[in-house]
Design an enzyme around this catalytic site. Structure first.
Site, mmCIF file in Angstrom:
data_model
loop_
_atom_site.group_PDB
_atom_site.id
_atom_site.type_symbol
_atom_site.label_atom_id
_atom_site.label_comp_id
_atom_site.label_asym_id
_atom_site.label_seq_id
_atom_site.Cartn_x
_atom_site.Cartn_y
_atom_site.Cartn_z
ATOM 1 N N SER A 1 -5.456 2.049 0.005
ATOM 2 C CA SER A 1 -4.264 2.473 0.737
ATOM 3 C C SER A 1 -4.599 3.371 1.932
ATOM 4 O O SER A 1 -5.660 3.236 2.533
ATOM 5 C CB SER A 1 -3.259 3.108 -0.222
ATOM 6 N N TYR B 1 0.839 -1.208 0.000
ATOM 7 C CA TYR B 1 0.000 0.000 0.000
ATOM 8 C C TYR B 1 0.868 1.250 0.000
ATOM 9 O O TYR B 1 2.078 1.195 0.225
ATOM 10 C CB TYR B 1 -0.980 -0.002 1.185
ATOM 11 N N CYS B 2 0.221 2.382 -0.266
ATOM 12 C CA CYS B 2 0.879 3.687 -0.284
ATOM 13 C C CYS B 2 -0.145 4.721 0.178
ATOM 14 O O CYS B 2 -0.816 4.506 1.177
ATOM 15 C CB CYS B 2 1.442 3.977 -1.675
ATOM 16 N N ASN B 3 -0.289 5.828 -0.537
ATOM 17 C CA ASN B 3 -1.312 6.821 -0.206
ATOM 18 C C ASN B 3 -2.639 6.508 -0.886
ATOM 19 O O ASN B 3 -3.691 6.546 -0.258
ATOM 20 C CB ASN B 3 -0.870 8.229 -0.626
ATOM 21 N N GLY C 1 -2.776 3.997 -3.832
ATOM 22 C CA GLY C 1 -2.704 2.805 -4.665
ATOM 23 C C GLY C 1 -1.859 2.952 -5.909
ATOM 24 O O GLY C 1 -1.602 1.964 -6.598
#
Length: 153
Positions: free
Chosen positions: A134, A103-105, A107
């Site tokens: 995310s 995950y990130c902020n 996707g």
């Protein structure tokens, strides 16, 4: 045949535009419920691919909190360009036999990270998942914990 070309065109456009969940690697997109049910299990690694500063608590921009989902390791997308990236992945627990949830902020970075894992490092796409919502999705639920602080060595 038209349908096949339309699907391929949509996928290609999604990849080029960085649409969350669009991934040439063909991995499964997962949601918050999946993350909650699988994170912390033996053999499952939750990987935050944002910068160490954001992982540690710095907000990347308005509406997205800094910090990380409890239990996540930090392996920034940019670290895949290091000469020792394969060894660094293994040291972080990102191995071919693990199930990896990325995950990130929003996707987008996670989709790029996954494309690199599969395309450049030979990971099996069936073992890698993209939490496309995310941190944006995770932080919408006030009951979801968010940890701050640096990654443990």
């Amino acid at each position: 045949m038209k349908t096949l070309f339309a699907c391929l065109g949509t996928l290609a456009a999604g990849i080029l535009l960085g649409v969350p969940g669009a991934s040439a690697a063909g991995v499964e997109a997962v949601d918050q419920d999946y993350v909650k049910a699988h994170a912390g299990r033996t053999g499952v690694v939750l990987a935050d691919v944002r910068s160490p500063e954001v992982y540690g608590g710095l907000s990347p921009r308005a509406g997205i909190p800094g910090g990380h989902i409890p239990g996540a390791i930090n392996f920034p997308l940019a670290d895949l360009d290091r000469p020792d990236a394969s060894e660094a992945l293994a040291r972080a627990g990102l191995t071919r036999d693990a199930e990896i949830i990325v995950y990130c902020n929003t996707g987008r970075q996670s989709a790029r990270f996954i494309d690199r894992l599969v395309g450049s490092f030979g990971f099996d796409p069936s073992r890698v998942k993209n939490y496309t919502g995310s941190m944006t999705d995770w932080s919408r639920n006030p009951e979801n914990p968010i940890e701050t602080g640096t990654a443990k060595p």
